[in-house]
Write a protein that holds these residues in place. Sequence first.
Motif, PDB file in Angstrom:
ATOM      1  N   GLY A  24      -7.893   8.422  -3.936  1.00 39.93           N
ATOM      2  CA  GLY A  24      -8.433   9.064  -5.128  1.00 39.93           C
ATOM      3  C   GLY A  24      -8.451   8.079  -6.289  1.00 39.93           C
ATOM      4  N   GLY A  25      -8.778   8.590  -7.471  1.00 39.08           N
ATOM      5  CA  GLY A  25      -8.791   7.747  -8.661  1.00 39.08           C
ATOM      6  C   GLY A  25     -10.070   6.958  -8.805  1.00 39.08           C
ATOM      7  N   PHE A  26     -10.087   6.087  -9.829  1.00 41.81           N
ATOM      8  CA  PHE A  26     -11.328   5.348 -10.072  1.00 41.81           C
ATOM      9  C   PHE A  26     -11.176   3.834  -9.981  1.00 41.81           C
ATOM     10  N   TYR A  27     -10.041   3.357  -9.447  1.00 39.75           N
ATOM     11  CA  TYR A  27      -9.855   1.914  -9.334  1.00 39.75           C
ATOM     12  C   TYR A  27     -10.058   1.422  -7.906  1.00 39.75           C
ATOM     13  N   LEU A  28     -10.657   0.233  -7.799  1.00 39.09           N
ATOM     14  CA  LEU A  28     -10.701  -0.524  -6.557  1.00 39.09           C
ATOM     15  C   LEU A  28     -10.122  -1.906  -6.844  1.00 39.09           C
ATOM     16  N   TRP A  77      -8.589  -4.207  -1.262  1.00 41.05           N
ATOM     17  CA  TRP A  77      -7.242  -4.380  -0.709  1.00 41.05           C
ATOM     18  C   TRP A  77      -6.883  -3.172   0.157  1.00 41.05           C
ATOM     19  N   ILE A  78      -7.139  -1.984  -0.369  1.00 38.69           N
ATOM     20  CA  ILE A  78      -7.058  -0.741   0.388  1.00 38.69           C
ATOM     21  C   ILE A  78      -8.181   0.163  -0.114  1.00 38.69           C
ATOM     22  N   MET A  79      -8.472   1.228   0.622  1.00 40.29           N
ATOM     23  CA  MET A  79      -9.366   2.253   0.121  1.00 40.29           C
ATOM     24  C   MET A  79      -8.495   3.397  -0.395  1.00 40.29           C
ATOM     25  N   THR A  81      -3.804  -1.111  -7.988  1.00 40.63           N
ATOM     26  CA  THR A  81      -4.140  -1.218  -6.568  1.00 40.63           C
ATOM     27  C   THR A  81      -4.688   0.067  -5.961  1.00 40.63           C
ATOM     28  N   GLY A  82      -4.362   1.225  -6.554  1.00 40.70           N
ATOM     29  CA  GLY A  82      -4.764   2.490  -5.965  1.00 40.70           C
ATOM     30  C   GLY A  82      -3.827   2.979  -4.880  1.00 40.70           C
ATOM     31  N   PRO A 126       0.797  -1.237   0.000  1.00 40.08           N
ATOM     32  CA  PRO A 126       0.000   0.000   0.000  1.00 40.08           C
ATOM     33  C   PRO A 126       0.825   1.280   0.000  1.00 40.08           C
ATOM     34  N   THR A 127       2.125   1.180   0.328  1.00 39.83           N
ATOM     35  CA  THR A 127       2.983   2.371   0.353  1.00 39.83           C
ATOM     36  C   THR A 127       4.088   2.315  -0.696  1.00 39.83           C
ATOM     37  N   GLY A 128       3.881   1.511  -1.736  1.00 43.17           N
ATOM     38  CA  GLY A 128       4.862   1.444  -2.805  1.00 43.17           C
ATOM     39  C   GLY A 128       5.489   0.070  -2.910  1.00 43.17           C
ATOM     40  N   PRO A 129       6.517  -0.062  -3.747  1.00 40.17           N
ATOM     41  CA  PRO A 129       7.148  -1.376  -3.901  1.00 40.17           C
ATOM     42  C   PRO A 129       7.776  -1.840  -2.593  1.00 40.17           C
TER      43      PRO A 129
END
Length: 490
Positions: free
Chosen positions: A409-413, A404-406, A267-268, A238-241
């Motif tokens: 922003g953006g349009f992917y879940l 996986w996370i909320m 992943t968002g 969730p915080t990058g690679p």
Amino acid sequence: MDELAHTVERELIVDDRGTTRTEALMNAVRSKIANRALGSGDRLPSVRRFAEVMGVSPSTVVEAYDRLEAEGVIRARRGSGFYVTGAGLPPVALADMGSPRERNVDPFWVSRQSLDADPSVLKPGCGWLPADWMPNAALRRGLRALGRVDDTILADYGSTRGSLALRRVLLGRLADEGITASADQIMLTASGSQAIDLICRLLLRPGDTVLVDDPCYFNFQALLRAHQTRIVGVPFTPTGPDTAAFEQALDENPRLYITNAALHNPTGGTISPQTAHRVLSAAAARGLAIVEDDIFADFEPSLSPRLAILDGLDRVIRIGSFSKTLSASVRCGYIAARADWIEGLVDLQVATNFGGPSPVATELIAGVLAGGSYRKHMDEVRQRLTRARKDAMARLTPLGIVPWIMPRGGFYLWCRLPDGHDSAVIARRCMEENVVLAPGNVFSVSQSAASFLRFNVAQLGDKRVFGVLRDAMKSDAAAKRPSRSRTDAG
């Protein structure tokens, strides 16, 4: 591995034609390469593992691999295993692939289903906003204004770096982020995809290793395989690679790392400052170039860390486009990088496209961006997406589908299915009901995302999607349930 095993099992069953087990193994590997399930640089199963799964002797697998290596189809790497060379990779033969719905669920599957879909098809798996979410009124005003422009814009080729007016707009946006750049550090391209293609042509050669996130945007994989590179996935958090995995992957001597730092696709997730610093430090120590695809920047509520900001366009190349926010019909991308790299990229663009993108397209985009209505449009889009994410989760949660996370922003879940469901199977069942989904493994280099689906919340407005999805999951569960007769017999 499982798909290759199933292919070999079919070959071994059809053995009454005199096909030996060695030949069956070879045919299965060739078949996987021909239909793009295995690409250049992909690693084959180990001799021992393949032999165990298939119930053959290791010597049979060794003989099959040796013969394929002699043909140039695969190659051995000391201490590492066997890899596809790409030398025997045939050109894509569309006529031999059957109907689009029957082909393998691979990185091309979602794109082909979405791009070729009839207007009646629902597309929660696609990667763009609905047409009525776009700034169409501003685009129409811009198109009318084009009737008054100089004849050269309507008739001539684009300049090698593209419209100076649009590049100046981009320089202003970079300056707002804290990136100091000059006009000779920006070039416009026909699209964001072409931007990556040109960078690959400049920096890579067949057989080079490239790092990508796992999961990552599926077209990164498709494009890198077209360049016959070896793709190595780095687990994405969730915080990058994953920084430990990233540093370990550098032992593979990669030439390039391609990523979305903000509102990562699929992943968002968004990179943290700590992760960004570790990635840049490790990359600098190895002389690794990084491509930061910033196509979703304008969907963020506020600016998050950027590799290009921290690096100052030294080893990081920033790319982007306007397809997601303005129009996918008026395509244009850009590259911001070191001036010497831009010089090489300009020559490649002349060779492959004879100049920059259409002056009509760049004039239209520059006019809309500078017209004053764009910021208001994006504010409204971000608000709509916030509501759409909440609505999507309210309807997905009762189905047992969880994010996986909320994302911020953006349009992917990026969502996990309940245990026991394979997203590729669900996607095929939904496609039969004219609903296009994006199954997890098309994004995953390691093929470890079979339980995930990527949803576009802006494309979930039609509630029929959820009924089709619910029915597909029920049907899949029923198909896996043992029949009463088999239960009684056991």
